[in-house]
Design an enzyme around this catalytic site. Structure first.
Site, PDB file in Angstrom:
ATOM      1  CD  GLU A 185      -2.771   1.259   2.440  1.00 46.37           C
ATOM      2  OE1 GLU A 185      -3.721   2.059   2.415  1.00 46.37           O
ATOM      3  OE2 GLU A 185      -2.566   0.472   3.385  1.00 46.37           O
ATOM      4  CD  GLU A 285      -7.166   1.812   5.581  1.00 48.07           C
ATOM      5  OE1 GLU A 285      -6.473   1.175   6.374  1.00 48.07           O
ATOM      6  OE2 GLU A 285      -6.728   2.267   4.507  1.00 48.07           O
TER       7      GLU A 285
END
EC number: 5.3.1.22
Length: 309
Positions: A185, A285
């Site tokens: 990420e 998220e």
């Protein structure tokens, strides 16, 4: 059909308790009546609906399902007991929900730097990957988030990149036999982080050259670091395995900021169909823009407004 009867039909014979009742709102999403499934596989996280479902994780899962969500992500899964990990996995299997990412957490990822090439950091990463395999089996997960940590100012960028590639190859060797995928990420939290851009992640994936090493394209981070998201998605498309959501500014649900998620969701869906990529999990998220049950209803409304037509 009454809400309790609906839940019983879904999980008949499983021995799972049904959800408690929730308050109605005449003008908003009905938190009592089951809602139709979303067209895309959005994945909430624990705590996102605790005002409506309570603090118990299993009750929250059932509530997510009844509101139309068909996936879950839980960054903190590795910190949960093995018993709860399995219970979560079993519940999702019975509800036909998919497990999204959890974070491969070696204790304090922010202080780790695989870019340095230090053996101590590599050892922690490898050992944590081994533990993550067992966690993934218990909760039926396929994807796990990885981050290489901090940029090392005393080393050339090429050397740092090679160090990260070397570490990620070690991780991929652990996950490949199990069909698991670590997704790196790129982040925007601060400028000291090594991995910040999608093209940088693409390069690393190509060098690792494993089906177990792919990109987590977090659209909140990428809006802050890059912009032009559909262009960047298309450039690195074949290495993306997972998406995450958060509007900017604020990192809240879609429709609260400047990102056109209705357009992005359509782009992801159509491109996935055109390239035979199947269905992506889209991790939620982000936080809730409004507190309490009202905010949870508003969040669901935002996803209904942004979902495919």
């Amino acid at each position: 059909m009454k809400r309790r009867d609906f839940t019983k039909n879904i999980i008949a014979g499983t021995g799972l308790a049904t959800l408690p009742s929730f308050a109605k709102s005449a003008d908003q999403v009905n938190l009592v009546t089951p809602q139709p499934a979303f067209k895309l596989k959005y994945a909430p996280h624990f705590g996102m609906f605790q005002n409506s479902a309570g603090k118990d994780e299993i009750d929250q899962l059932k509530f997510m399902h009844e509101m139309g969500f068909r996936a879950l992500e839980d960054n903190g899964m590795m910190g949960r007991s093995p018993e709860l990990q399995k219970k979560i996995g079993d519940t999702m299997a019975k509800l036909d929900m998919s497990m999204g990412v959890f974070v491969i957490d070696g204790g304090d990822n922010w202080k780790t730097s695989l870019a340095t090439g230090k053996q101590e950091f590599k050892d922690v990463f490898v050992n944590t990957c081994k533990k993550a395999v067992e966690v993934a089996k218990r909760c039926n997960a396929k994807y796990m988030t990885i981050v290489p940590g901090y940029f090392e100012r005393n080393l050339p960028i090429g050397v740092q990149t090679a160090n990260v590639i070397d570490a990620f190859r070690r991780g991929a060797e652990i996950f490949e036999p199990h069909g698991l995928v670590m997704v790196m990420e790129p982040l925007s939290d601060n400028a000291d982080l090594f991995l910040r851009h999608s093209d940088q992640s693409f390069l690393i994936c190509k060098a690792v050259n494993s089906p177990s090493c792919k990109i987590l394209f977090d659209m909140w981070h990428m809006q802050r670091n890059e912009g032009r998201m559909t262009q960047h998605m298309d450039w690195v498309w074949d290495e993306i395995a997972y998406f995450q959501i958060g509007d900017e500014p604020g990192r809240k649900e879609p429709t609260t900021g400047e990102i056109n998620y209705k357009f992005l969701f359509k782009h992801i869906h159509e491109k996935a169909k055109a390239t035979n990529r199947g269905e992506f999990i889209l991790g939620m998220e982000h936080g809730n823009s409004i507190g309490g049950k009202e905010g949870e209803m508003k969040l669901i409304e935002a996803y209904r407004a942004s979902d495919l037509a």
